[in-house]
Design an enzyme around this catalytic site. Structure first.
Site, mmCIF file in Angstrom:
data_model
loop_
_atom_site.group_PDB
_atom_site.id
_atom_site.type_symbol
_atom_site.label_atom_id
_atom_site.label_comp_id
_atom_site.label_asym_id
_atom_site.label_seq_id
_atom_site.Cartn_x
_atom_site.Cartn_y
_atom_site.Cartn_z
ATOM 1 N N TYR A 1 -26.266 26.503 13.096
ATOM 2 C CA TYR A 1 -25.762 26.056 11.628
ATOM 3 C C TYR A 1 -26.788 26.159 10.629
ATOM 4 O O TYR A 1 -26.601 26.677 9.530
ATOM 5 C CB TYR A 1 -24.816 24.773 11.784
ATOM 6 C CG TYR A 1 -24.135 24.378 10.463
ATOM 7 C CD1 TYR A 1 -22.875 25.128 10.244
ATOM 8 C CD2 TYR A 1 -24.364 23.425 9.738
ATOM 9 C CE1 TYR A 1 -21.975 25.012 8.915
ATOM 10 C CE2 TYR A 1 -23.709 23.220 8.338
ATOM 11 C CZ TYR A 1 -22.646 23.925 8.229
ATOM 12 O OH TYR A 1 -21.937 23.641 7.037
ATOM 13 N N ILE B 1 -11.982 22.221 2.611
ATOM 14 C CA ILE B 1 -12.505 22.569 1.493
ATOM 15 C C ILE B 1 -11.966 23.642 0.624
ATOM 16 O O ILE B 1 -11.987 23.726 -0.630
ATOM 17 C CB ILE B 1 -14.201 22.949 1.528
ATOM 18 C CG1 ILE B 1 -14.863 21.729 2.152
ATOM 19 C CG2 ILE B 1 -15.213 23.331 0.397
ATOM 20 C CD1 ILE B 1 -16.403 21.738 2.457
ATOM 21 N N ILE C 1 -18.697 16.144 4.604
ATOM 22 C CA ILE C 1 -17.276 16.018 4.087
ATOM 23 C C ILE C 1 -16.517 16.021 4.803
ATOM 24 O O ILE C 1 -16.448 16.379 6.148
ATOM 25 C CB ILE C 1 -17.072 17.401 3.197
ATOM 26 C CG1 ILE C 1 -18.211 17.774 2.174
ATOM 27 C CG2 ILE C 1 -15.815 17.253 2.516
ATOM 28 C CD1 ILE C 1 -18.290 17.003 0.990
ATOM 29 N N THR D 1 -13.753 17.068 6.650
ATOM 30 C CA THR D 1 -12.798 18.085 6.811
ATOM 31 C C THR D 1 -12.852 18.267 8.344
ATOM 32 O O THR D 1 -13.293 17.341 9.187
ATOM 33 C CB THR D 1 -13.494 19.361 6.595
ATOM 34 O OG1 THR D 1 -14.691 19.590 6.944
ATOM 35 C CG2 THR D 1 -13.846 19.027 4.926
ATOM 36 N N LYS E 1 -26.996 28.666 7.367
ATOM 37 C CA LYS E 1 -26.632 28.289 5.911
ATOM 38 C C LYS E 1 -28.002 28.485 5.201
ATOM 39 O O LYS E 1 -27.913 28.608 3.934
ATOM 40 C CB LYS E 1 -26.154 26.719 6.070
ATOM 41 C CG LYS E 1 -24.778 26.559 6.665
ATOM 42 C CD LYS E 1 -23.671 27.338 5.761
ATOM 43 C CE LYS E 1 -22.367 27.026 6.298
ATOM 44 N NZ LYS E 1 -21.361 27.766 5.193
ATOM 45 N N SER F 1 -24.728 24.909 2.359
ATOM 46 C CA SER F 1 -24.848 23.404 2.917
ATOM 47 C C SER F 1 -26.020 23.077 2.748
ATOM 48 O O SER F 1 -26.855 23.453 2.334
ATOM 49 C CB SER F 1 -24.531 23.482 4.536
ATOM 50 O OG SER F 1 -24.482 22.463 5.061
ATOM 51 N N ASN G 1 -16.124 31.059 1.683
ATOM 52 C CA ASN G 1 -16.284 29.583 2.255
ATOM 53 C C ASN G 1 -16.009 29.542 3.831
ATOM 54 O O ASN G 1 -16.192 28.463 4.359
ATOM 55 C CB ASN G 1 -15.117 29.087 1.464
ATOM 56 C CG ASN G 1 -15.006 27.747 1.942
ATOM 57 O OD1 ASN G 1 -15.689 26.911 1.579
ATOM 58 N ND2 ASN G 1 -13.806 27.337 2.315
#
Length: 255
Positions: free
Chosen positions: A163, A21, A195, A197, A167, A148, A95
């Site tokens: 997480y 990202i 996404i 990644t 977020k 997120s 980020n």
């Protein structure tokens, strides 16, 4: 109208700049004319990425190693990057982030919780502080957090309590700072969905299949589908936009 999205002559710093990202954002911003500083943890690909941005777009671009959970390091690195990339900071993108699956009741290893909070939340706050000093001195700036969809809902079936919590906190931190910093900066967030990644590489095919089933667009997003939201929030096109969160999740949160 397109001139409103130009970042020509501006300087952007991106934490987590060596990730999927982060680098997708960097490419879009360099194409829009911005100088770019990539702050990274351990992935030295950021050095190659910076060279690529310089060669392809003719902007200033440098990579900086920075432990994002260390407040002093974040502030020092930010100040160094600002000095080397033109003397001002127009956009900061917080980020950097990690996700580590863990069982919230059975997992007795506090290191996981501490590590996720240290990078996702503390790191985001330190990044904001580092940028805020420059924005206040300049009287202008744009801070964008990568939050997120996990800050809106609890993902399933993976167990990501740390997480989710961090977020959600980042999303609300953005709103709080938008109010506090209104006289000299705009503060917003982007909430990506699933996404493709490094963050999602751990998932086996069965889990990825479930993610697709739960997403109305029935697929996992690509990193290059995100930068448009960041570019809008960084540019003059969003001059009256602060305290907002843009969800880019293929419809997941709308179910």
């Amino acid at each position: 109208m397109t001139s409103m999205f130009s970042l020509k002559g501006k300087t952007t710093l991106i934490t987590g700049g060596s990730g999927g990202i982060g680098f997708s954002i960097a490419k879009a911003f360099a194409a829009a004319g911005s100088n770019v500083g990539l702050l990274y943890g351990r992935n030295k690909k950021a050095l190659e990425y910076a060279a690529e941005l310089r060669d392809k777009h003719g902007v200033q671009a440098k990579a900086y190693s920075c432990p994002i959970e260390n407040r002093s390091a974040v502030i020092e690195t930010t100040n160094q990057a600002v000095e080397e990339l033109g003397g001002r900071l127009d956009v900061m993108i917080a980020n950097a982030g990690i996700a580590i699956p863990h069982l919230s009741l059975e997992d007795k290893n506090e290191d996981i919780w501490t590590k996720v909070v240290g990078i996702n939340l503390n790191g985001a706050y330190y990044t904001a502080q580092a940028a805020g000093h420059h924005f206040k001195k300049q009287g202008k700036g744009s801070l964008i957090f990568t939050a997120s969809m996990s800050g809106h809902i609890a993902n399933w079936p993976q167990q990501w309590a740390s997480y989710h919590a961090t977020k959600a906190a980042v999303k609300h931190l953005a709103r709080a700072l938008a109010v506090e910093w209104a006289p000299f900066a705009r503060v917003n967030s982007v909430s990506p969905g699933y996404i493709d990644t490094d963050l999602t590489l751990y998932a086996d095919e069965n889990l990825r299949k479930k993610w697709k089933e739960y997403t109305p667009q029935a697929r996992i997003g690509l990193p290059d589908e995100l930068p448009g939201a960041y570019l809008y929030l960084a540019s003059d096109a969003s001059s009256y936009c602060t305290g907002s969160d843009i969800i880019v999740d293929g419809g997941y949160c709308s179910r």
